[in-house]
Design a protein around this motif. Sequence first.
Motif, mmCIF file in Angstrom:
data_model
loop_
_atom_site.group_PDB
_atom_site.id
_atom_site.type_symbol
_atom_site.label_atom_id
_atom_site.label_comp_id
_atom_site.label_asym_id
_atom_site.label_seq_id
_atom_site.Cartn_x
_atom_site.Cartn_y
_atom_site.Cartn_z
ATOM 1 N N TYR A 189 0.893 -1.131 0.034
ATOM 2 C CA TYR A 189 0.120 -0.063 0.086
ATOM 3 C C TYR A 189 0.882 1.369 -0.054
ATOM 4 C CZ TYR A 189 0.815 -0.403 5.264
ATOM 5 O OH TYR A 189 1.461 -0.582 6.218
ATOM 6 N N ALA A 190 2.175 1.124 0.312
ATOM 7 C CA ALA A 190 2.898 2.114 0.527
ATOM 8 C C ALA A 190 3.294 2.762 -0.851
ATOM 9 C CB ALA A 190 4.247 1.850 1.238
ATOM 10 N N VAL A 191 3.099 1.990 -1.848
ATOM 11 C CA VAL A 191 3.507 2.577 -3.324
ATOM 12 C C VAL A 191 2.079 2.347 -4.126
ATOM 13 C CG1 VAL A 191 5.974 2.136 -3.218
ATOM 14 C CG2 VAL A 191 4.187 0.146 -3.942
ATOM 15 N N GLY A 192 0.929 2.319 -3.583
ATOM 16 C CA GLY A 192 -0.221 2.053 -4.147
ATOM 17 C C GLY A 192 -0.772 0.940 -5.003
ATOM 18 N N LYS A 193 -0.013 -0.036 -4.317
ATOM 19 C CA LYS A 193 -0.184 -1.541 -5.050
ATOM 20 C C LYS A 193 -1.115 -2.577 -4.250
ATOM 21 C CE LYS A 193 3.030 -3.341 -7.574
ATOM 22 N NZ LYS A 193 4.439 -3.552 -7.912
ATOM 23 N N ILE A 194 -1.849 -3.182 -4.731
ATOM 24 C CA ILE A 194 -2.612 -4.493 -4.149
ATOM 25 C C ILE A 194 -1.737 -5.589 -4.460
ATOM 26 C CG2 ILE A 194 -4.903 -5.843 -4.019
ATOM 27 C CD1 ILE A 194 -6.196 -3.143 -4.949
ATOM 28 N N PRO A 195 -1.401 -6.372 -3.287
ATOM 29 C CA PRO A 195 -0.628 -7.737 -3.557
ATOM 30 C C PRO A 195 -1.416 -8.807 -4.429
ATOM 31 C CG PRO A 195 -0.648 -7.004 -1.121
ATOM 32 C CD PRO A 195 -1.675 -6.137 -2.057
ATOM 33 N N GLY A 196 -0.649 -9.482 -5.082
ATOM 34 C CA GLY A 196 -1.123 -10.424 -6.064
ATOM 35 C C GLY A 196 -1.459 -11.738 -5.076
ATOM 36 N N GLY A 197 -1.709 -12.853 -5.783
ATOM 37 C CA GLY A 197 -1.927 -14.107 -5.357
ATOM 38 C C GLY A 197 -3.692 -14.079 -4.676
ATOM 39 N N PHE A 198 -3.900 -15.187 -4.118
ATOM 40 C CA PHE A 198 -5.341 -15.575 -3.954
ATOM 41 C C PHE A 198 -5.755 -14.730 -2.524
ATOM 42 C CE2 PHE A 198 -8.702 -17.920 -1.428
ATOM 43 C CZ PHE A 198 -9.421 -18.092 -2.216
ATOM 44 N N LEU A 199 -4.766 -14.497 -1.641
ATOM 45 C CA LEU A 199 -5.041 -13.981 -0.325
ATOM 46 C C LEU A 199 -5.018 -12.345 -0.405
ATOM 47 C CD1 LEU A 199 -3.052 -15.990 2.055
ATOM 48 C CD2 LEU A 199 -5.521 -16.010 1.570
ATOM 49 N N ARG A 200 -4.560 -11.756 -1.460
ATOM 50 C CA ARG A 200 -4.293 -10.401 -1.622
ATOM 51 C C ARG A 200 -3.831 -9.699 -0.489
ATOM 52 N NH1 ARG A 200 -4.134 -9.497 -6.979
ATOM 53 N NH2 ARG A 200 -5.620 -10.562 -8.049
ATOM 54 N N ARG A 201 -2.912 -10.146 0.351
ATOM 55 C CA ARG A 201 -2.040 -9.582 1.231
ATOM 56 C C ARG A 201 -0.779 -10.187 1.476
ATOM 57 N NH1 ARG A 201 -4.220 -10.922 7.105
ATOM 58 N NH2 ARG A 201 -2.493 -9.597 7.463
ATOM 59 N N GLU A 202 0.076 -9.156 2.061
ATOM 60 C CA GLU A 202 1.639 -9.563 1.921
ATOM 61 C C GLU A 202 1.743 -10.736 2.777
ATOM 62 O OE1 GLU A 202 1.225 -5.160 1.832
ATOM 63 O OE2 GLU A 202 0.231 -6.654 3.008
ATOM 64 N N GLY A 203 2.908 -11.639 2.152
ATOM 65 C CA GLY A 203 2.816 -13.005 2.964
ATOM 66 C C GLY A 203 4.454 -13.132 3.445
ATOM 67 N N LYS A 204 5.082 -14.148 2.792
ATOM 68 C CA LYS A 204 6.682 -14.282 3.129
ATOM 69 C C LYS A 204 7.356 -13.135 2.414
ATOM 70 C CE LYS A 204 10.452 -17.544 1.470
ATOM 71 N NZ LYS A 204 11.063 -16.500 0.845
ATOM 72 N N ALA A 205 8.314 -12.895 3.154
ATOM 73 C CA ALA A 205 9.155 -11.705 2.783
ATOM 74 C C ALA A 205 9.931 -11.822 1.440
ATOM 75 C CB ALA A 205 10.444 -11.387 3.886
ATOM 76 N N SER A 206 9.992 -10.854 0.551
ATOM 77 C CA SER A 206 10.555 -11.071 -0.705
ATOM 78 C C SER A 206 11.969 -10.947 -0.518
ATOM 79 C CB SER A 206 10.096 -9.725 -1.564
ATOM 80 O OG SER A 206 10.726 -8.642 -1.188
ATOM 81 N N ASP A 207 12.711 -11.303 -1.401
ATOM 82 C CA ASP A 207 14.160 -11.257 -1.370
ATOM 83 C C ASP A 207 14.643 -9.943 -1.129
ATOM 84 O OD1 ASP A 207 14.141 -13.794 -2.032
ATOM 85 O OD2 ASP A 207 15.373 -13.626 -3.844
ATOM 86 N N GLU A 208 14.147 -8.809 -1.668
ATOM 87 C CA GLU A 208 14.437 -7.426 -1.558
ATOM 88 C C GLU A 208 14.376 -7.035 0.105
ATOM 89 O OE1 GLU A 208 15.934 -5.544 -3.711
ATOM 90 O OE2 GLU A 208 15.887 -7.340 -5.110
#
Length: 700
Positions: free
Chosen positions: A67-86
């Motif tokens: 949400y900090a960059v105005g994006k909605i997460p992908g995937g079925f749950l539509r929420r942040e999950g496991k931390a990305s590599d970045e």
Amino acid sequence: MEKEYFYNSQRGGNFKVTIGKVAEQTNGECLITKGETVLLVTAVGSDKPREGVDFFPLTCDYQEKLYAVGKIPGGFLRREGKASDEATLISRQLDRPLRPLFPENFRNDVQVISTPFSVDEDNQPDTLSTIGAAIALGISDIPFNGPVASVSVGLVNGELIVNPNQKQREESELDLTVSGTLKGINMVESGANVLSEEKMLEAIMLAHEEIKSICSFIQTIIDDIGKDKMDFDHDPINNILREKVENEYRDRVKSAIKTTDKTERGDDISKIEEEAMEKFSEEFPESENDIKTIIDNIEGQEVRKMISIDKERADGRKLDEIRPLSAEVGLLPRTHGSGLFKRGQTQVMSIATLGSPSDEQIIDGMNKEEITKRYYHQYNFPPFSVGDIRPLRGPGRREIGHGRLAERALIPVLPTKEEFPYTIRVVSEVLSSNGSSSQASICGSTLALMDAGVPIKKPVAGIAMGLIMEGDNYSVLTDIQGLEDHLGDMDFKVAGTEDGITALQMDIKIDQITEEILKIALEQAKKARLQILEVLKSAIDKPREEISKYAPKIFSTDIPEDKVRDVIGSGGKTINRIIEETGVKIETEDNGHITVTALDTESGKKAIKLIEAIAMDVKAGQIYDGKVSRIVNFGAFVEIAVGKEGLLHISQISNKRIGKVEDVLSVGDEIKVIVTEVDKQGRINLSHKELLKKEEKIED
């Protein structure tokens, strides 16, 4: 009570710190705002030490919030999950400069969390996270020997820029992050486009000038509102036990540390620990962990004294001497490229795999646009590499960090996509580890890439430098082994070509190191790097001229942009026909660039020919190898390109009279035809008879 503080800098930009507005139940917190980036950094510490641990339980987490960059997460749950590599890499970057600044023997749990609420492209949250953590810890009651700060440095048109913006980062020859205190540097992370040691050192020291300014600013906040620090037991070990163990076992420990073999040395130390625990179990019950700590301390003291003062290393090497080296390529027959690199007891096998452009890695993170990577390096550290037993899990922070370091080291020497259109994946498997497996993976990956026929500009090698400092005495070590890394003060990894540095990473366990030590380390690293490069070249001196027969073959063509939809066809009908007929993979771009990936050369060339035929404007006089698609009373329709037909009238089939079309042609027959006319409606008229006439004239 809410308070605001403002930092102003012409060199690195301005930011605002707000304290007391949110997260009131933490030990320390701050909101840090720079441009449109807003970051919450919190610090929480436990009241009591964790029982039964001999390490400092610090956890540092950076949480990506789309949400900090105005994006909605992908995937079925539509929420942040496991931390990305970045996010994992930023968490590591946050941990590394903070950890050495906590007092020795502090065993309370501490967690630092950085949460980006709003992020703009020009002000990245990575360095701000470290600054925010230093403020949160500094004003809290958690013991912390800060402040510490972090900045980034770029190099654009020969000019070093502190905290470059998005446009400058895209043009930069350098991606450098430096952390440090008022006194010196304590962490470096860098990727560079073959930069000299002198320029790299200049960039690091420029960063430190800004770091000192930020640290002074943080100290004013701590002086204004900082809490008193909590008390803790600085030395929980019984002094009588310490004295008895030291008197009894110091000489045996001194002898054991001079054992060259890592496993044998570890076994010797373990035997000493077991004997000491048994000897003092009645007099000092439940002291097993304390005895182990005392033995570890003796080992550390003796190793550090031996290296810093006596200038001797445990394995007998000179301070700037590299362990025995070996390199091999082509060990794995079915892979596209493989390289085995060994330095002392550290051994890494790297495997290169070539794929089509569709195999590029897609990164859906806190970026305005989706990012793809055509080269990615992955590093695996299985437990058997150090003789351990543990469950196999996904890659941890260390594996992700080492993989990214090796990736950055090799990016500057890779060919462009136009020169080599393949997606490249390299996996480094650590087979045995006794110090600096990350740098060995860089060497192994150079071998694997050249073995795979990837036309890299120059080979890349890596080396790890160490430091032992006792008072005014210090020694800079080339090619540190595990013992020197564990008991030393610095792990300074330097990778590059014969011309300069491509990647650099430094972590230290003391408060800071000086410019003089950095200069010596870089000079010794260059000498070692050149020596390793000669060994790599002895195994393979240049990339193979041909890729593996098992690698896919890639062909490409450029067609007019308005013809791309013709190649695709209605609902993908045309392109799917080509794929079915040839067995290839086809990728189209809006600009007309078409890429074909095939298992063999013949099918790839056939697909390209079919695509180019579709894209070509049909004109009178052009000759095609056509195929009869259907037959009617007055002639046959012949497909001259996929999805493109022309009429071959019955009168144009032969130079002899034909009663019925079926007498000479059937559906599926191949026939050479010439275009006689393309009418105003785009209808194509064909002739086979005209070609026969031409052949007859040639024979006459």
